[in-house]
Enzyme design. Structure first.
Site, mmCIF file in Angstrom:
data_model
loop_
_atom_site.group_PDB
_atom_site.id
_atom_site.type_symbol
_atom_site.label_atom_id
_atom_site.label_comp_id
_atom_site.label_asym_id
_atom_site.label_seq_id
_atom_site.Cartn_x
_atom_site.Cartn_y
_atom_site.Cartn_z
ATOM 1 N N SER A 1 12.218 -8.616 6.707
ATOM 2 C CA SER A 1 12.346 -9.756 7.617
ATOM 3 C C SER A 1 11.190 -10.698 7.360
ATOM 4 O O SER A 1 10.121 -10.277 6.892
ATOM 5 C CB SER A 1 12.308 -9.287 9.074
ATOM 6 O OG SER A 1 12.232 -10.386 9.972
ATOM 7 N N TYR B 1 8.406 -4.221 15.677
ATOM 8 C CA TYR B 1 9.338 -4.740 14.679
ATOM 9 C C TYR B 1 8.581 -5.394 13.526
ATOM 10 O O TYR B 1 8.840 -5.127 12.349
ATOM 11 C CB TYR B 1 10.289 -5.732 15.329
ATOM 12 C CG TYR B 1 11.340 -6.294 14.402
ATOM 13 C CD1 TYR B 1 12.479 -5.559 14.085
ATOM 14 C CD2 TYR B 1 11.198 -7.561 13.832
ATOM 15 C CE1 TYR B 1 13.456 -6.073 13.239
ATOM 16 C CE2 TYR B 1 12.166 -8.081 12.984
ATOM 17 C CZ TYR B 1 13.295 -7.328 12.689
ATOM 18 O OH TYR B 1 14.249 -7.837 11.842
ATOM 19 N N LYS C 1 8.577 -4.064 9.586
ATOM 20 C CA LYS C 1 9.090 -4.873 8.485
ATOM 21 C C LYS C 1 8.000 -5.173 7.455
ATOM 22 O O LYS C 1 8.289 -5.274 6.250
ATOM 23 C CB LYS C 1 9.705 -6.163 9.017
ATOM 24 C CG LYS C 1 10.977 -5.934 9.836
ATOM 25 C CD LYS C 1 12.034 -5.175 9.040
ATOM 26 C CE LYS C 1 13.339 -5.047 9.788
ATOM 27 N NZ LYS C 1 14.393 -4.353 9.006
#
Length: 259
Positions: free
Chosen positions: A148, A163, A167
């Protein structure tokens, strides 16, 4: 071989984790349209079967569905065994399964932190390890990890430290595996999407509000991407067209990280 022929995946075998819908399904569809047989490996078996049947019907390739929790090593190994028993090889792997939790770091439970890290990062490692062993024996393969732009920058205004961290870990894992496995003729790359309009994010964009406005104001193209817009880069990385590409990060974010 012409340049267009280098994009062909005719009779290849591609595994897509989290491929039942959303970004995973769009990338799996691109592989199928290029001639690859498809393995939809997802926690949602019912939806995976629907997707597999859709590809078989529309693209004329062979597609199977396998239920898998990517955080369970025994399930990952069983998936690889089943794919090898069915197809006899694995040419391409897309590590796409992932989740997010929007929570301030000071309020996030350790349970939620571990859940995100386990699925988004540990799952990528476990599947890559199992499939990588097959590819090492084959002396060839392509692994594409879906990271991402959140692994490169810290998003705003939402709080998602777990998150972002997971990533960023996927990006470094990609580079590490690329370095280790280049000698085996295995490419390992990562696609880092920006804000994409999927089944899961569609409600955010439909409601609008300050958060979505902030996202779009920071995206030079001024709009979210669509899952289909990942198909081109996905096919490039899976195919022989990217034969000298490994350890690379490809942002598909409407210019967000260019600011």
């Amino acid at each position: 071989m012409t340049i267009l022929n280098k994009f062909s995946l005719k009779d290849k075998v591609s595994i897509v984790t989290g491929g039942a819908m959303g970004l995973g399904k769009a990338m799996a569809e691109a592989m199928a349209q290029a001639g690859s047989h498809i393995v939809i490996a997802d926690l949602n078996l019912e939806e995976s079967k629907k997707t597999a049947e859709e590809f078989k019907r529309n693209e004329g390739i062979e597609a199977i569905a396998i239920r898998i929790d990517v955080t369970k090593e025994d399930q990952v190994n069983d998936m690889v065994t089943r794919v090898m028993d069915h197809f006899g090889k694995i040419d391409v792997l897309f590590n796409n399964a992932g989740i997010t939790v929007h929570e301030k770091a000071e309020n996030m439970s350790f349970e939620d932190w571990n859940k995100v890290i386990n699925i988004n990062l540990n799952g990528v490692f476990l599947v890559s390890k199992a499939v990588g062993k097959v590819m090492i024996e084959q002396k060839k393969g392509s692994i594409v990890n879906i990271s991402s732009m959140s692994g490169i920058i810290a998003n705003t205004p939402q709080c998602q430290s777990s998150y972002n961290t997971s990533k960023a870990g996927v990006i470094m894992l990609t580079k590490s595996l690329a370095m280790e496995w280049a000698q085996h003729n295995i490419k390992v790359n990562t696609i880092a999407p920006g804000y994409m309009k999927t089944e899961l994010t569609k409600p955010y964009f439909e409601r609008g509000g300050e958060m979505v406005e902030a996202w779009m104001n920071l995206t030079p193209m001024g709009r979210p991407g669509t899952p289909e817009e990942l198909g081109g880069i996905a096919l490039y990385l899976a195919s022989e067209a990217s034969s000298f590409v490994t350890g690379s990060v490809f942002t598909v974010d409407g210019g967000y990280t260019a600011l």
